[in-house]
Design an enzyme around this catalytic site. Sequence first.
Site, short mmCIF file in Angstrom:
data_model
loop_
_atom_site.label_atom_id
_atom_site.label_comp_id
_atom_site.label_asym_id
_atom_site.label_seq_id
_atom_site.Cartn_x
_atom_site.Cartn_y
_atom_site.Cartn_z
N TYR A 69 0.82 -1.22 0.00
CA TYR A 69 0.00 0.00 0.00
C TYR A 69 0.85 1.26 0.00
O TYR A 69 0.41 2.29 -0.51
CB TYR A 69 -1.01 -0.03 1.15
CG TYR A 69 -2.09 -1.05 0.86
CD1 TYR A 69 -3.13 -0.76 -0.01
CD2 TYR A 69 -2.03 -2.33 1.39
CE1 TYR A 69 -4.10 -1.69 -0.33
CE2 TYR A 69 -2.99 -3.28 1.08
CZ TYR A 69 -4.02 -2.96 0.22
OH TYR A 69 -4.96 -3.90 -0.12
N GLN B 81 -15.49 2.96 -5.57
CA GLN B 81 -14.80 1.76 -5.11
C GLN B 81 -13.29 1.98 -5.09
O GLN B 81 -12.55 1.12 -4.61
CB GLN B 81 -15.13 0.59 -6.04
CG GLN B 81 -16.60 0.20 -6.05
CD GLN B 81 -16.92 -0.81 -7.14
OE1 GLN B 81 -17.00 -0.47 -8.32
NE2 GLN B 81 -17.09 -2.06 -6.76
N ASP C 278 -7.99 5.82 -4.40
CA ASP C 278 -7.21 7.02 -4.72
C ASP C 278 -8.05 8.26 -4.46
O ASP C 278 -9.23 8.17 -4.10
CB ASP C 278 -6.73 6.98 -6.18
CG ASP C 278 -7.91 6.88 -7.16
OD1 ASP C 278 -8.70 7.84 -7.24
OD2 ASP C 278 -8.04 5.84 -7.83
N HIS D 292 -14.57 1.65 -0.15
CA HIS D 292 -13.49 0.69 0.09
C HIS D 292 -12.30 1.31 0.81
O HIS D 292 -11.21 0.75 0.82
CB HIS D 292 -13.03 0.06 -1.23
CG HIS D 292 -14.04 -0.87 -1.82
ND1 HIS D 292 -14.00 -1.31 -3.13
CD2 HIS D 292 -15.14 -1.46 -1.26
CE1 HIS D 292 -15.02 -2.13 -3.35
NE2 HIS D 292 -15.72 -2.22 -2.25
N CYS E 103 -6.63 2.56 13.01
CA CYS E 103 -6.15 1.80 14.16
C CYS E 103 -7.00 0.54 14.30
O CYS E 103 -8.22 0.62 14.46
CB CYS E 103 -6.23 2.62 15.44
SG CYS E 103 -5.71 1.69 16.91
N CYS F 268 -0.84 4.36 17.00
CA CYS F 268 -2.08 5.12 16.86
C CYS F 268 -1.98 6.39 17.70
O CYS F 268 -1.68 6.32 18.89
CB CYS F 268 -3.27 4.28 17.31
SG CYS F 268 -4.81 5.21 17.49
N CYS G 169 -4.85 6.08 20.81
CA CYS G 169 -4.77 5.13 21.92
C CYS G 169 -3.36 4.61 22.18
O CYS G 169 -3.17 3.80 23.10
CB CYS G 169 -5.73 3.97 21.70
SG CYS G 169 -5.21 2.79 20.42
N THR H 262 -16.82 -0.04 -13.83
CA THR H 262 -16.83 -1.13 -12.85
C THR H 262 -17.40 -2.39 -13.50
O THR H 262 -18.29 -2.31 -14.35
CB THR H 262 -17.59 -0.74 -11.57
OG1 THR H 262 -17.55 -1.81 -10.63
CG2 THR H 262 -19.04 -0.37 -11.86
N GLU I 281 -16.85 -2.14 -22.17
CA GLU I 281 -17.76 -3.16 -22.70
C GLU I 281 -18.87 -3.36 -21.67
O GLU I 281 -18.67 -3.05 -20.49
CB GLU I 281 -17.04 -4.47 -22.96
CG GLU I 281 -16.34 -5.04 -21.75
CD GLU I 281 -15.49 -6.25 -22.09
OE1 GLU I 281 -15.38 -7.13 -21.21
OE2 GLU I 281 -14.94 -6.32 -23.20
#
Length: 230
Positions: free
Chosen positions: A53, A88, A91, A106, A114, A133, A136, A173, A200
């Site tokens: 990520y 979805q 970015d 998403h 956290c 975090c 906490c 999508t 399509e």
Amino acid sequence: MKKIAILTGAGISAESGLGTFRAEGGLWAQHRIEDVATPEGFARDPRLVVNFYNARRAQAAKAEPNEGHRALARLEEAFGGEVIVITQNVDDLHEKAGSQKVMHMHGALKSALCAACDHRWPAPLVMAPGDICPACNSPAARPDIVWFGEMPYDMDEIFEHLASADVFASIGTSGNVYPAAGFVAEARRAGAQTVEFNLEPSLQGSQFDDIRIGSASETLPVWVDELLGR
């Protein structure tokens, strides 16, 4: 016409250079989904997942919105009613283009979560396993991404928007994955006009009143001009 609800998927971001699940040679092609997009994968190898990520975050930071994103932002600005973008995508290309009302079902690359207390905060460009975090103090930071097997965000609010929309548009999508694959049926039940934009027809294509084939950067500006009477 008072409300337009828009679902966007990987196809609109692909035109800005951000690869889809199925694209060859991209980040996803180098990893199994089970390893980088599931809670089990994160538990097994958090460093692999966090680094994956980090790479996606760096890629997204450099990406620029395309004419499809800009057309939706222009629609929101000029339309007399409400325009909601339900994406979805993780970015921030809709926001970069100027869209204000964007729901990230998403999650988002720019956010950290956290796992201990559910606090969210802006993610650094490079996260590390065991990041603390700020709420906490647990070493439980993770990317704020909805992985396979987890519940997408804000579903109650999303279904409320679908139930009150006059127009529902699905852009880029595949129509393969629920709950998003069921959005067109939900909007149709509420009486919305439905339109699909894709390279399509999707698996849900028969449920749309109108299907526009082509790249989003070409088809969306034309549609927005139609809606705005230009």
